[in-house]
Motif scaffolding. Structure first.
Motif, PDB file in Angstrom:
ATOM      1  N   ALA A  53       0.840  -1.209   0.000  1.00  0.00           N
ATOM      2  CA  ALA A  53       0.000   0.000   0.000  1.00  0.00           C
ATOM      3  C   ALA A  53       0.872   1.256   0.000  1.00  0.00           C
ATOM      4  N   LEU A  54       1.954   1.233   0.750  1.00  0.00           N
ATOM      5  CA  LEU A  54       2.877   2.364   0.737  1.00  0.00           C
ATOM      6  C   LEU A  54       3.481   2.537  -0.654  1.00  0.00           C
ATOM      7  N   GLU A  55       3.832   1.447  -1.302  1.00  0.00           N
ATOM      8  CA  GLU A  55       4.377   1.525  -2.654  1.00  0.00           C
ATOM      9  C   GLU A  55       3.333   2.067  -3.629  1.00  0.00           C
ATOM     10  N   HIS A  56       2.070   1.700  -3.437  1.00  0.00           N
ATOM     11  CA  HIS A  56       1.005   2.256  -4.281  1.00  0.00           C
ATOM     12  C   HIS A  56       0.916   3.769  -4.080  1.00  0.00           C
ATOM     13  N   VAL A  57       1.054   4.234  -2.849  1.00  0.00           N
ATOM     14  CA  VAL A  57       1.046   5.673  -2.576  1.00  0.00           C
ATOM     15  C   VAL A  57       2.227   6.337  -3.297  1.00  0.00           C
ATOM     16  N   LEU A  58       3.382   5.696  -3.281  1.00  0.00           N
ATOM     17  CA  LEU A  58       4.565   6.250  -3.946  1.00  0.00           C
ATOM     18  C   LEU A  58       4.388   6.364  -5.456  1.00  0.00           C
ATOM     19  N   SER A  59       3.463   5.602  -6.022  1.00  0.00           N
ATOM     20  CA  SER A  59       3.212   5.686  -7.463  1.00  0.00           C
ATOM     21  C   SER A  59       2.623   7.034  -7.849  1.00  0.00           C
ATOM     22  N   THR A  60       2.153   7.795  -6.889  1.00  0.00           N
ATOM     23  CA  THR A  60       1.499   9.100  -7.049  1.00  0.00           C
ATOM     24  C   THR A  60       0.186   9.029  -7.821  1.00  0.00           C
ATOM     25  N   ALA A  61      -0.381   7.845  -8.006  1.00  0.00           N
ATOM     26  CA  ALA A  61      -1.650   7.710  -8.720  1.00  0.00           C
ATOM     27  C   ALA A  61      -2.735   8.489  -7.993  1.00  0.00           C
ATOM     28  N   ASP A  62      -3.512   9.238  -8.762  1.00  0.00           N
ATOM     29  CA  ASP A  62      -4.551  10.075  -8.169  1.00  0.00           C
ATOM     30  C   ASP A  62      -5.616   9.261  -7.447  1.00  0.00           C
ATOM     31  N   ASN A  63      -5.956   8.079  -7.958  1.00  0.00           N
ATOM     32  CA  ASN A  63      -6.977   7.283  -7.282  1.00  0.00           C
ATOM     33  C   ASN A  63      -6.486   6.733  -5.946  1.00  0.00           C
ATOM     34  N   ILE A  64      -5.185   6.682  -5.725  1.00  0.00           N
ATOM     35  CA  ILE A  64      -4.639   6.206  -4.452  1.00  0.00           C
ATOM     36  C   ILE A  64      -4.452   7.388  -3.503  1.00  0.00           C
ATOM     37  N   VAL A  65      -3.895   8.476  -4.010  1.00  0.00           N
ATOM     38  CA  VAL A  65      -3.512   9.611  -3.177  1.00  0.00           C
ATOM     39  C   VAL A  65      -4.677  10.562  -2.917  1.00  0.00           C
ATOM     40  N   ASP A  66      -5.473  10.845  -3.955  1.00  0.00           N
ATOM     41  CA  ASP A  66      -6.482  11.900  -3.844  1.00  0.00           C
ATOM     42  C   ASP A  66      -7.928  11.434  -3.843  1.00  0.00           C
ATOM     43  N   ASP A  67      -8.261  10.453  -4.653  1.00  0.00           N
ATOM     44  CA  ASP A  67      -9.668  10.126  -4.885  1.00  0.00           C
ATOM     45  C   ASP A  67      -9.852   8.627  -5.033  1.00  0.00           C
ATOM     46  N   PRO A  73      -4.868   2.423   6.451  1.00  0.00           N
ATOM     47  CA  PRO A  73      -5.048   1.051   6.954  1.00  0.00           C
ATOM     48  C   PRO A  73      -6.139   0.292   6.196  1.00  0.00           C
ATOM     49  N   GLU A  74      -7.212   0.980   5.857  1.00  0.00           N
ATOM     50  CA  GLU A  74      -8.300   0.345   5.113  1.00  0.00           C
ATOM     51  C   GLU A  74      -7.838  -0.037   3.705  1.00  0.00           C
ATOM     52  N   TYR A  75      -7.114   0.862   3.050  1.00  0.00           N
ATOM     53  CA  TYR A  75      -6.614   0.569   1.703  1.00  0.00           C
ATOM     54  C   TYR A  75      -5.689  -0.652   1.742  1.00  0.00           C
ATOM     55  N   ALA A  76      -4.804  -0.705   2.727  1.00  0.00           N
ATOM     56  CA  ALA A  76      -3.885  -1.844   2.847  1.00  0.00           C
ATOM     57  C   ALA A  76      -4.649  -3.149   3.040  1.00  0.00           C
ATOM     58  N   GLY A  81      -5.254 -10.366  -1.013  1.00  0.00           N
ATOM     59  CA  GLY A  81      -5.969 -11.260  -1.921  1.00  0.00           C
ATOM     60  C   GLY A  81      -6.487 -10.622  -3.199  1.00  0.00           C
ATOM     61  N   ARG A  82      -6.331  -9.324  -3.383  1.00  0.00           N
ATOM     62  CA  ARG A  82      -6.853  -8.653  -4.583  1.00  0.00           C
ATOM     63  C   ARG A  82      -5.977  -8.986  -5.798  1.00  0.00           C
ATOM     64  N   THR A  83      -6.613  -9.435  -6.876  1.00  0.00           N
ATOM     65  CA  THR A  83      -5.878  -9.884  -8.069  1.00  0.00           C
ATOM     66  C   THR A  83      -5.885  -8.870  -9.209  1.00  0.00           C
ATOM     67  N   GLU A  84      -6.402  -7.679  -8.951  1.00  0.00           N
ATOM     68  CA  GLU A  84      -6.345  -6.611  -9.953  1.00  0.00           C
ATOM     69  C   GLU A  84      -6.086  -5.300  -9.240  1.00  0.00           C
ATOM     70  N   TRP A  85      -5.140  -4.529  -9.785  1.00  0.00           N
ATOM     71  CA  TRP A  85      -4.865  -3.193  -9.269  1.00  0.00           C
ATOM     72  C   TRP A  85      -5.112  -2.218 -10.400  1.00  0.00           C
ATOM     73  N   ARG A  86      -5.699  -1.100 -10.064  1.00  0.00           N
ATOM     74  CA  ARG A  86      -6.000  -0.058 -11.072  1.00  0.00           C
ATOM     75  C   ARG A  86      -5.439   1.265 -10.576  1.00  0.00           C
ATOM     76  N   PHE A  87      -4.771   1.963 -11.466  1.00  0.00           N
ATOM     77  CA  PHE A  87      -4.197   3.265 -11.165  1.00  0.00           C
ATOM     78  C   PHE A  87      -4.650   4.257 -12.211  1.00  0.00           C
ATOM     79  N   TRP A  88      -4.841   5.513 -11.814  1.00  0.00           N
ATOM     80  CA  TRP A  88      -5.094   6.558 -12.803  1.00  0.00           C
ATOM     81  C   TRP A  88      -4.512   7.866 -12.330  1.00  0.00           C
ATOM     82  N   TRP A  89      -4.151   8.675 -13.326  1.00  0.00           N
ATOM     83  CA  TRP A  89      -3.588   9.996 -13.097  1.00  0.00           C
ATOM     84  C   TRP A  89      -4.388  10.982 -13.920  1.00  0.00           C
ATOM     85  N   ASP A  90      -4.665  12.165 -13.369  1.00  0.00           N
ATOM     86  CA  ASP A  90      -5.360  13.216 -14.113  1.00  0.00           C
ATOM     87  C   ASP A  90      -4.408  13.912 -15.049  1.00  0.00           C
TER      88      ASP A  90
END
Length: 90
Positions: A53-67, A73-76, A81-90
């Motif tokens: 989860a910390l590494e996902h935050v480091l990706s700077t993806a807007d859906n992780i950091v902002d929206d 703790p909830e995100y982590a 067990g999640r088999t798909e990750w999605r990232f997006w940037w504005d």
């Protein structure tokens, strides 16, 4: 790779390579400002999920950091067990 939108490519490339080794992660789609990743071996241990989860935050993806503003703790916990990750940037 011809993708002109999104996160910081050198950092993202390093993260994706590490995720490939550790979790069997593969990019299955990249278009616009979105990146979709398939995960063969998702984290099953909460401590591994917190590090990821910390590494996902480091990706700077807007859906992780902002929206949405999901508490860390909830995100982590949601990564266990999640088999798909999605990232997006504005």
């Amino acid at each position: 790779m011809g993708w002109s939108h999104g996160g910081p490519l050198p950092l993202l490339g390093a993260l994706l390579r590490s995720w490939e080794d550790r979790f069997g992660a593969r990019v299955v789609a990249a278009y616009g400002g979105e990146l979709h990743v398939s995960v063969a071996r998702p984290p099953l241990d909460p401590a591994d999920a917190e590090r990821l989860a910390l590494e996902h935050v480091l990706s700077t993806a807007d859906n992780i950091v902002d929206d949405p503003p999901t508490p860390f703790p909830e995100y982590a916990r949601e990564l266990v067990g999640r088999t798909e990750w999605r990232f997006w940037w504005d």
